[in-house]
Design an enzyme around this catalytic site. Structure first.
Site, PDB file in Angstrom:
ATOM      1  N   GLY A  67      13.926  25.813 -53.948  1.00  0.00           N
ATOM      2  CA  GLY A  67      14.149  25.485 -55.360  1.00  0.00           C
ATOM      3  C   GLY A  67      15.534  25.510 -55.697  1.00  0.00           C
ATOM      4  N   ASP A  68      16.081  24.355 -55.781  1.00  0.00           N
ATOM      5  CA  ASP A  68      17.728  24.230 -56.438  1.00  0.00           C
ATOM      6  C   ASP A  68      18.568  24.709 -55.468  1.00  0.00           C
ATOM      7  OD1 ASP A  68      16.600  22.967 -58.721  1.00  0.00           O
ATOM      8  OD2 ASP A  68      16.739  24.898 -59.730  1.00  0.00           O
ATOM      9  N   CYS A  81       1.631  21.197 -55.133  1.00  0.00           N
ATOM     10  CA  CYS A  81       1.680  19.446 -55.667  1.00  0.00           C
ATOM     11  C   CYS A  81       1.389  19.638 -57.140  1.00  0.00           C
ATOM     12  CB  CYS A  81       1.033  18.715 -54.746  1.00  0.00           C
ATOM     13  SG  CYS A  81       1.396  16.692 -55.290  1.00  0.00           S
ATOM     14  N   GLY A 123      15.002  20.774 -50.433  1.00  0.00           N
ATOM     15  CA  GLY A 123      14.324  19.486 -50.642  1.00  0.00           C
ATOM     16  C   GLY A 123      15.392  18.502 -50.927  1.00  0.00           C
ATOM     17  N   ARG A 124      15.484  18.297 -52.491  1.00  0.00           N
ATOM     18  CA  ARG A 124      16.537  17.278 -52.895  1.00  0.00           C
ATOM     19  C   ARG A 124      17.658  17.474 -52.443  1.00  0.00           C
ATOM     20  NH1 ARG A 124      14.461  18.429 -58.587  1.00  0.00           N
ATOM     21  NH2 ARG A 124      14.537  20.299 -57.658  1.00  0.00           N
ATOM     22  N   GLN A 140       1.954  19.322 -42.978  1.00  0.00           N
ATOM     23  CA  GLN A 140       1.312  19.924 -44.283  1.00  0.00           C
ATOM     24  C   GLN A 140       0.177  19.039 -44.581  1.00  0.00           C
ATOM     25  OE1 GLN A 140       2.743  19.349 -48.365  1.00  0.00           O
ATOM     26  NE2 GLN A 140       3.281  21.425 -48.557  1.00  0.00           N
ATOM     27  N   LYS A 150       2.364  26.806 -48.929  1.00  0.00           N
ATOM     28  CA  LYS A 150       3.345  26.601 -49.981  1.00  0.00           C
ATOM     29  C   LYS A 150       2.821  26.484 -51.422  1.00  0.00           C
ATOM     30  CE  LYS A 150       7.337  23.441 -50.528  1.00  0.00           C
ATOM     31  NZ  LYS A 150       7.040  22.415 -51.781  1.00  0.00           N
ATOM     32  N   ALA A 193       7.136  13.779 -49.859  1.00  0.00           N
ATOM     33  CA  ALA A 193       6.442  12.765 -49.766  1.00  0.00           C
ATOM     34  C   ALA A 193       7.210  11.367 -49.810  1.00  0.00           C
ATOM     35  CB  ALA A 193       5.417  12.552 -50.896  1.00  0.00           C
TER      36      ALA A 193
HETATM   37  C1  LIG Z   1      10.027  13.287 -53.927  1.00  0.00           C
HETATM   38  C2  LIG Z   1       9.409  14.379 -53.496  1.00  0.00           C
HETATM   39  C3  LIG Z   1       8.362  14.469 -53.048  1.00  0.00           C
HETATM   40  C4  LIG Z   1       7.790  16.029 -52.547  1.00  0.00           C
HETATM   41  N1  LIG Z   1       6.823  15.787 -51.795  1.00  0.00           N
HETATM   42  C5  LIG Z   1       6.330  17.183 -51.328  1.00  0.00           C
HETATM   43  C6  LIG Z   1       5.139  17.216 -50.543  1.00  0.00           C
HETATM   44  O1  LIG Z   1       4.521  16.181 -49.792  1.00  0.00           O
HETATM   45  N2  LIG Z   1       4.588  18.578 -50.385  1.00  0.00           N
HETATM   46  C7  LIG Z   1       5.175  19.709 -50.838  1.00  0.00           C
HETATM   47  O2  LIG Z   1       4.768  20.809 -50.689  1.00  0.00           O
HETATM   48  N3  LIG Z   1       6.090  19.628 -51.778  1.00  0.00           N
HETATM   49  C8  LIG Z   1       6.745  18.479 -52.187  1.00  0.00           C
HETATM   50  N4  LIG Z   1       7.813  18.308 -52.774  1.00  0.00           N
HETATM   51  C9  LIG Z   1       8.220  19.420 -53.393  1.00  0.00           C
HETATM   52  C10 LIG Z   1       9.500  20.294 -52.277  1.00  0.00           C
HETATM   53  O3  LIG Z   1       9.034  20.275 -51.234  1.00  0.00           O
HETATM   54  C11 LIG Z   1      10.448  21.485 -53.142  1.00  0.00           C
HETATM   55  O4  LIG Z   1       9.452  22.198 -53.040  1.00  0.00           O
HETATM   56  C12 LIG Z   1      10.734  20.929 -54.532  1.00  0.00           C
HETATM   57  O5  LIG Z   1      11.474  19.755 -54.420  1.00  0.00           O
HETATM   58  C13 LIG Z   1      11.655  22.117 -54.843  1.00  0.00           C
HETATM   59  O6  LIG Z   1      13.088  22.039 -53.881  1.00  0.00           O
HETATM   60  P1  LIG Z   1      14.502  21.504 -54.073  1.00  0.00           P
HETATM   61  O7  LIG Z   1      14.628  21.891 -55.355  1.00  0.00           O
HETATM   62  O8  LIG Z   1      15.184  21.838 -52.840  1.00  0.00           O
HETATM   63  O9  LIG Z   1      14.124  20.144 -54.181  1.00  0.00           O
HETATM   64  C14 LIG Z   1       8.212  17.036 -53.174  1.00  0.00           C
HETATM   65  C15 LIG Z   1       9.423  16.993 -54.048  1.00  0.00           C
HETATM   66  C16 LIG Z   1      10.057  15.766 -54.248  1.00  0.00           C
HETATM   67  C17 LIG Z   1      11.309  15.692 -55.040  1.00  0.00           C
END
Ligand SMILES: Cc1cc2nc3c(=O)[nH]c(=O)nc-3n(C[C@H](O)[C@H](O)[C@H](O)COP(=O)(O)O)c2cc1C
Length: 328
Positions: A201-202, A100, A224-225, A70, A139, A18
């Site tokens: 995740g991670d 979420c 993600g991050r 999504q 998801k 987001a």
């Molecule tokens: C700033 C931010 C916004 C996110 N927005 C969404 C979203 O809109 N929909 C969703 O399913 N997950 C969202 N997530 C979760 C990520 O898609 C992901 O599942 C989560 O960050 C874990 O993955 P990572 O460790 O690779 O970051 C968001 C995460 C972050 C940090």
């Protein structure tokens, strides 16, 4: 979806984020080999009411493929209608957000709280599946909290209700983004369903993706991050998985990094207009320069600059410094 996951050449997917995973961000990730990208979560209600802001999230283009859109909501019929709308807008996949943890979303009965109601999960997926011909993905998190880790149960229900693939973020909803993601739950889901499982995740460096695939046998990984200011992570993952490079940090040199930042900025400016870009692009500048040598002055300045011109000037100055090793 088994088609999409197994047909896409690469195995690294960009997560829905987001406020971040908009069209320019997705195109930059794709330019480094991201296999599939998702929009951020889009309100089913907003889509049905046709609010202007909601439709901004659907902006895409011919190069932005394959694209998952999504949606989030709590009502099976509304979600089915929203799925029809995104399919008509060119989505290749519709994804249902069941992960979420944000209060406002939970209060509305959407996002991760759905994992507490398996019967509703089944109805939602069944209705969405009936409404569209494109693949439907879901998801989820590992569960609502530590005493209700039910990703396996929800994944089985998703499969039985017609979901084409499932993404598992290995954290409970009450964990938010803290602690370490539990990859074991991803492995357990993979053992218990036949549809493709995307592990999430991670994944911070390419090596993490290889480790997750080895540990969980997941069919693809979602980043993600780890992609923030670091879109080349997709290239690294692809090289490691293909065996075309054995190791390395896969970071570009400063000149390439500068080129990508400028390209991303230009695309953002074209999409959002220059004024909004000054506001929105700061976070990307901070991510792109995190940990780089001598970046603290530039990073401190970025938050204070209010014009595109001054931001470009400072960015140019900082990258000249990186190239020369001296601040001019
Ligand atoms: C700033 C931010 C916004 C996110 N927005 C969404 C979203 O809109 N929909 C969703 O399913 N997950 C969202 N997530 C979760 C990520 O898609 C992901 O599942 C989560 O960050 C874990 O993955 P990572 O460790 O690779 O970051 C968001 C995460 C972050 C940090």
């Amino acid at each position: 979806m088994s088609d999409i996951i197994n047909l896409v050449q690469n195995k690294a997917i960009l997560a829905p984020l987001a406020g971040i995973s908009n069209l320019p961000f997705r195109l930059i990730a794709r330019s480094f080999g991201c296999a599939l990208a998702y929009t951020e979560m889009i309100s089913a209600n907003g889509l049905i009411r046709k609010t202007e802001k909601t439709f901004e999230y659907l902006k895409s283009c011919a190069d932005d493929k394959p694209l998952g859109m999504q949606i989030f909501g709590a009502d099976p019929q509304l979600l089915a209608e929203a799925a029809r709308i995104v399919a008509a807008r060119g989505a290749d996949i519709v994804d249902i957000n069941m992960g979420c943890p944000v209060k406002k979303v939970i209060k509305a009965g959407a996002g991760a709280v759905l994992m507490k109601n398996p019967e509703l999960v089944a109805r939602i997926i069944t209705e969405v599946k009936k409404a569209v011909t494109i693949p439907v993905t879901v998801k989820i998190r590992s569960g609502w909290n530590r005493s209700s880790v039910n990703a396996v149960e929800i994944a089985r229900i998703a499969e039985d209700s017609g979901a084409d693939a499932i993404t598992v973020h290995g954290r409970t909803a009450d964990q938010g983004y803290s602690g370490q993601a539990d990859w074991e739950i991803i492995a357990r889901v993979k053992e218990n369903v036949r549809i493709p499982v995307v592990g999430n995740g991670d994944i911070w460096i390419p090596q993490n993706a290889v480790a997750m695939m080895a540990q969980t046998a997941c069919d693809a990984v979602m980043v993600g991050r780890g992609a923030l200011g670091n879109p080349w992570i997709f290239d690294g993952i692809n090289h490691l998985l293909a065996g075309t490079k054995e190791q390395g940090d896969f970071f570009p040199d400063p000149a390439q990094r500068y080129e990508i930042i400028k390209k991303h900025w230009l695309m953002e400016s074209r999409l959002e207009g220059p004024v909004a870009t000054v506001r929105n692009f700061r976070k990307h500048l901070l991510w792109y320069t995190k940990g780089l040598s001598g970046s603290s002055r530039f990073r401190a300045l970025v938050g204070t600059l209010t014009s595109a011109e001054s931001m470009h000037d400072e960015l140019d100055k900082y990258f000249r410094f990186l190239a020369s090793g001296r601040l001019k």
